[in-house]
Design a protein around this motif. Structure first.
Motif, PDB file in Angstrom:
ATOM      1  N   GLN A  34      30.067  37.192  24.365  1.00 39.16           N
ATOM      2  CA  GLN A  34      31.158  37.982  24.899  1.00 39.16           C
ATOM      3  C   GLN A  34      32.464  37.388  24.410  1.00 39.16           C
ATOM      4  N   GLN A  35      33.388  38.225  24.012  1.00 37.51           N
ATOM      5  CA  GLN A  35      34.714  37.727  23.716  1.00 37.51           C
ATOM      6  C   GLN A  35      35.533  37.876  24.983  1.00 37.51           C
ATOM      7  N   MET A  36      36.098  36.782  25.423  1.00 36.50           N
ATOM      8  CA  MET A  36      36.909  36.784  26.626  1.00 36.50           C
ATOM      9  C   MET A  36      38.355  36.490  26.248  1.00 36.50           C
ATOM     10  N   VAL A  37      39.268  37.038  27.032  1.00 33.62           N
ATOM     11  CA  VAL A  37      40.689  36.743  26.906  1.00 33.62           C
ATOM     12  C   VAL A  37      41.224  36.513  28.318  1.00 33.62           C
ATOM     13  N   SER A  38      42.412  35.926  28.385  1.00 30.62           N
ATOM     14  CA  SER A  38      43.090  35.784  29.670  1.00 30.62           C
ATOM     15  C   SER A  38      44.527  36.265  29.495  1.00 30.62           C
ATOM     16  N   ILE A  39      45.126  36.643  30.595  1.00 30.05           N
ATOM     17  CA  ILE A  39      46.489  37.175  30.575  1.00 30.05           C
ATOM     18  C   ILE A  39      47.487  36.033  30.406  1.00 30.05           C
ATOM     19  N   GLN A  40      48.448  36.225  29.493  1.00 29.27           N
ATOM     20  CA  GLN A  40      49.467  35.204  29.246  1.00 29.27           C
ATOM     21  C   GLN A  40      50.750  35.449  30.031  1.00 29.27           C
ATOM     22  N   THR A  61      47.693  39.221  36.975  1.00 28.69           N
ATOM     23  CA  THR A  61      48.609  38.090  36.866  1.00 28.69           C
ATOM     24  C   THR A  61      48.129  37.073  35.825  1.00 28.69           C
ATOM     25  N   ARG A  62      48.973  36.103  35.557  1.00 26.18           N
ATOM     26  CA  ARG A  62      48.711  35.069  34.551  1.00 26.18           C
ATOM     27  C   ARG A  62      47.324  34.445  34.736  1.00 26.18           C
ATOM     28  N   GLY A  63      46.616  34.350  33.617  1.00 23.15           N
ATOM     29  CA  GLY A  63      45.309  33.712  33.608  1.00 23.15           C
ATOM     30  C   GLY A  63      44.133  34.629  33.892  1.00 23.15           C
ATOM     31  N   TYR A  64      44.385  35.809  34.420  1.00 21.19           N
ATOM     32  CA  TYR A  64      43.279  36.695  34.810  1.00 21.19           C
ATOM     33  C   TYR A  64      42.331  36.897  33.625  1.00 21.19           C
ATOM     34  N   PRO A  65      41.036  36.586  33.797  1.00 20.33           N
ATOM     35  CA  PRO A  65      40.087  36.715  32.697  1.00 20.33           C
ATOM     36  C   PRO A  65      39.584  38.156  32.528  1.00 20.33           C
ATOM     37  N   LEU A  66      39.413  38.555  31.280  1.00 24.20           N
ATOM     38  CA  LEU A  66      38.927  39.894  30.951  1.00 24.20           C
ATOM     39  C   LEU A  66      37.959  39.807  29.780  1.00 24.20           C
ATOM     40  N   GLY A  94      45.583  35.714  25.761  1.00 21.25           N
ATOM     41  CA  GLY A  94      45.359  34.450  25.083  1.00 21.25           C
ATOM     42  C   GLY A  94      43.919  34.013  25.229  1.00 21.25           C
ATOM     43  N   ARG A  95      43.621  32.818  24.738  1.00 24.28           N
ATOM     44  CA  ARG A  95      42.245  32.310  24.750  1.00 24.28           C
ATOM     45  C   ARG A  95      42.077  31.110  25.693  1.00 24.28           C
ATOM     46  N   THR A  96      42.997  30.932  26.644  1.00 27.64           N
ATOM     47  CA  THR A  96      42.880  29.839  27.606  1.00 27.64           C
ATOM     48  C   THR A  96      41.846  30.224  28.658  1.00 27.64           C
ATOM     49  N   PRO A  97      40.774  29.441  28.801  1.00 26.59           N
ATOM     50  CA  PRO A  97      39.696  29.808  29.733  1.00 26.59           C
ATOM     51  C   PRO A  97      40.130  29.806  31.202  1.00 26.59           C
ATOM     52  N   HIS A  98      39.785  30.875  31.888  1.00 19.64           N
ATOM     53  CA  HIS A  98      40.033  31.023  33.313  1.00 19.64           C
ATOM     54  C   HIS A  98      38.817  31.676  33.978  1.00 19.64           C
ATOM     55  N   HIS A  99      38.754  31.549  35.283  1.00 18.61           N
ATOM     56  CA  HIS A  99      37.776  32.252  36.106  1.00 18.61           C
ATOM     57  C   HIS A  99      38.531  32.945  37.237  1.00 18.61           C
ATOM     58  N   VAL A 100      37.901  33.938  37.821  1.00 19.29           N
ATOM     59  CA  VAL A 100      38.430  34.596  39.010  1.00 19.29           C
ATOM     60  C   VAL A 100      37.334  34.533  40.072  1.00 19.29           C
ATOM     61  N   VAL A 101      37.737  34.347  41.324  1.00 20.61           N
ATOM     62  CA  VAL A 101      36.773  34.299  42.422  1.00 20.61           C
ATOM     63  C   VAL A 101      36.268  35.717  42.663  1.00 20.61           C
ATOM     64  N   ARG A 102      34.946  35.896  42.544  1.00 17.38           N
ATOM     65  CA  ARG A 102      34.380  37.231  42.768  1.00 17.38           C
ATOM     66  C   ARG A 102      33.683  37.349  44.118  1.00 17.38           C
ATOM     67  N   ALA A 103      33.444  36.219  44.778  1.00 22.04           N
ATOM     68  CA  ALA A 103      32.869  36.223  46.126  1.00 22.04           C
ATOM     69  C   ALA A 103      33.990  36.489  47.131  1.00 22.04           C
ATOM     70  N   ASP A 104      33.628  36.880  48.343  1.00 18.07           N
ATOM     71  CA  ASP A 104      34.650  37.081  49.375  1.00 18.07           C
ATOM     72  C   ASP A 104      35.416  35.780  49.625  1.00 18.07           C
ATOM     73  N   VAL A 105      34.693  34.662  49.630  1.00 17.92           N
ATOM     74  CA  VAL A 105      35.280  33.334  49.790  1.00 17.92           C
ATOM     75  C   VAL A 105      34.442  32.364  48.976  1.00 17.92           C
ATOM     76  N   ALA A 106      35.100  31.413  48.341  1.00 18.46           N
ATOM     77  CA  ALA A 106      34.387  30.360  47.608  1.00 18.46           C
ATOM     78  C   ALA A 106      34.927  29.016  48.073  1.00 18.46           C
ATOM     79  N   ARG A 107      34.057  28.031  48.145  1.00 21.71           N
ATOM     80  CA  ARG A 107      34.479  26.695  48.559  1.00 21.71           C
ATOM     81  C   ARG A 107      34.820  25.854  47.332  1.00 21.71           C
ATOM     82  N   LEU A 108      36.017  25.292  47.347  1.00 31.19           N
ATOM     83  CA  LEU A 108      36.435  24.334  46.325  1.00 31.19           C
ATOM     84  C   LEU A 108      35.969  22.970  46.808  1.00 31.19           C
ATOM     85  N   ARG A 109      35.141  22.309  45.991  1.00 30.92           N
ATOM     86  CA  ARG A 109      34.553  21.030  46.401  1.00 30.92           C
ATOM     87  C   ARG A 109      35.047  19.882  45.531  1.00 30.92           C
TER      88      ARG A 109
END
Length: 158
Positions: A34-40, A61-66, A94-109
């Motif tokens: 997959q080719q991914m991009v993120s919003i600059q 917004t900035r960083g949103y992955p697509l 741009g090509r800076t890797p990002h993720h978006v939370v797709r769960a209702d809530v995610a725990r940052l550990r």
């Protein structure tokens, strides 16, 4: 008539190096990649068609992955984690890797596993800068600078 027999690499290697230097050779991706991009930009409109005056479908917004699913000229046809599709100007990505939370809530550990301390609760749609990966976990950084690990299954991106 004289003939010269030089190894094929004597001609091919310099041609490949020259073509790569001027950008004529694009990297070849496997069919499954997959080719991914993120919003600059800080806020970018995703549009119904490949033109600046096309209807705005939504804003990201900035960083949103697509995921890139097509292109036309200076425009990319993209898809988000909810499988919605739109167009965005290539220059705004741009090509800076990002993720978006797709769960209702995610725990940052604090580490890559459920036995590590929970640092924060991340809401759906929060965009996170990707800092690393390890066996089903993604090391991320929030806009605030806070870093930690999130289970990959709760995120979408690269």
């Amino acid at each position: 008539m004289l003939s010269f027999h030089l190894p094929r690499t004597a001609f091919v290697r310099p041609l490949l190096l020259a073509a790569a230097a001027v950008g004529l050779l694009a990297p070849t991706l496997p069919a499954t990649a997959q080719q991914m991009v993120s919003i600059q930009g800080s806020a970018v409109n995703l549009r119904a068609g490949p033109r600046a005056n096309a209807e705005v479908l939504w804003e990201v917004t900035r960083g949103y992955p697509l995921k890139v699913v097509g292109h036309q000229g200076r425009w990319l046809r993209v898809q988000d984690f909810e499988n919605d599709r739109a167009w965005v100007a290539r220059s705004l990505t741009g090509r800076t890797p990002h993720h978006v939370v797709r769960a209702d809530v995610a725990r940052l550990r604090s580490g890559p596993g459920t036995r590590f301390k929970v640092l924060a609760q991340l809401p759906r749609y929060e965009v996170l800068r990707t800092r690393g990966k390890q066996e089903g976990w993604v090391r991320v950084e929030r806009e605030s600078g806070q870093r930690g690990w999130v289970a990959k299954r709760l995120l979408w991106g690269w």
